[in-house]
Design an enzyme around this catalytic site. Structure first.
Site: not given
Length: 254
Positions: A108, A128
């Site tokens: 990210e 995640e």
């Protein structure tokens, strides 16, 4: 600046290095605050025109420090987001130099950069969901804007790792280097960018990012508010003079 975030300057390019190699550069609160503080300081310095973000020890960033997360040490800075970066990237161009892993929050952070240079041995992923979490630092919002929808869904939903070569094919990675040469490649690219006028670079980046959500009928008006001051700047006059005099321009960021 913390020892966990190192800042070096090469001419008008600044390198920010996440320096937690034993933890695969997992981001904790100290790293997030260090990156935010460094970018705040460097954004205010007109002599710095571009940045490179990298990690020490052959890994870009393995994401959030999960051990810190369990103790309440959140790697988030108010107003700046995860890593002190993802919600509010710097005004100046930012190049990611990726070796090893760019996973979860590390991926990210790379997505929050404007350009990505990666080693052929680098891998990317948003794992995640495998940990009961969600890629909430911009990954699942930015990724489908950069690559085809169904591929973005695959990366986000499987949580698997993907090689840099695949993301290069998709246009997400700008350049592939030999293993160990990502920083060199990123510095070369950042140097090419930083050779241009600072005000023009910042305005160009701002328009590219913000114009995605502008209504068609307001696009040029909104763009004008950002770029018109550049046309009246000292650097614009310097650029024209340097061209006429057949010499390299001397930018002042004014």
């Amino acid at each position: 600046m913390s020892d966990e975030v190192l800042v070096e300057e090469f001419g008008n390019v600044a390198i920010l290095t996440i320096n937690r190699p034993k933890a695969r550069n997992a981001v904790n609160g100290t790293v997030a605050r260090g990156i935010a503080a460094a970018l705040d300081e460097l954004d205010a310095r007109p002599e710095i025109s571009a940045y490179v973000l990298t990690g020490a020890g052959g890994t870009f960033c393995a994401g959030m420090d999960l051990k810190g997360f369990l103790t309440g040490d959140l790697p988030v800075v108010e107003g700046r987001g995860f890593g002190g970066l993802t919600e509010s990237p710097p005004k100046k161009p930012l190049v990611a130099a990726v070796e090893g892993y760019a996973l979860a929050g590390g991926f990210e952070m790379a997505l929050a950069c404007d350009l990505i240079v990666a080693s052929s041995a680098a891998t990317f992923g948003l794992p995640e969901p495998k940990r009961g979490l969600v890629a909430g630092a911009g990954g699942i919002m930015r990724l489908p804007r950069r690559i085809p929808y169904h591929v973005a869904m695959e990366i986000a939903l499987t949580g698997d790792h993907y090689p840099a070569s695949r993301l290069y094919e998709l246009g997400l990675v700008n350049r592939i280097t030999e293993p160990g040469a990502a920083l060199e490649g990123a510095l070369e690219l950042a140097g090419k960018v930083a050779g241009n006028a600072p005000l023009a670079l910042a305005a160009t980046k701002q328009v590219i990012i913000e114009s995605q959500d502008w209504p068609r009928e307001e696009m040029f008006k909104k763009q004008g508010a950002i770029i018109n001051p550049v046309f009246g700047s000292k650097d614009a006059m310097e650029g024209a003079a340097a061209f006429a005099e057949k010499r390299a321009p001397q930018w002042k960021g004014e």
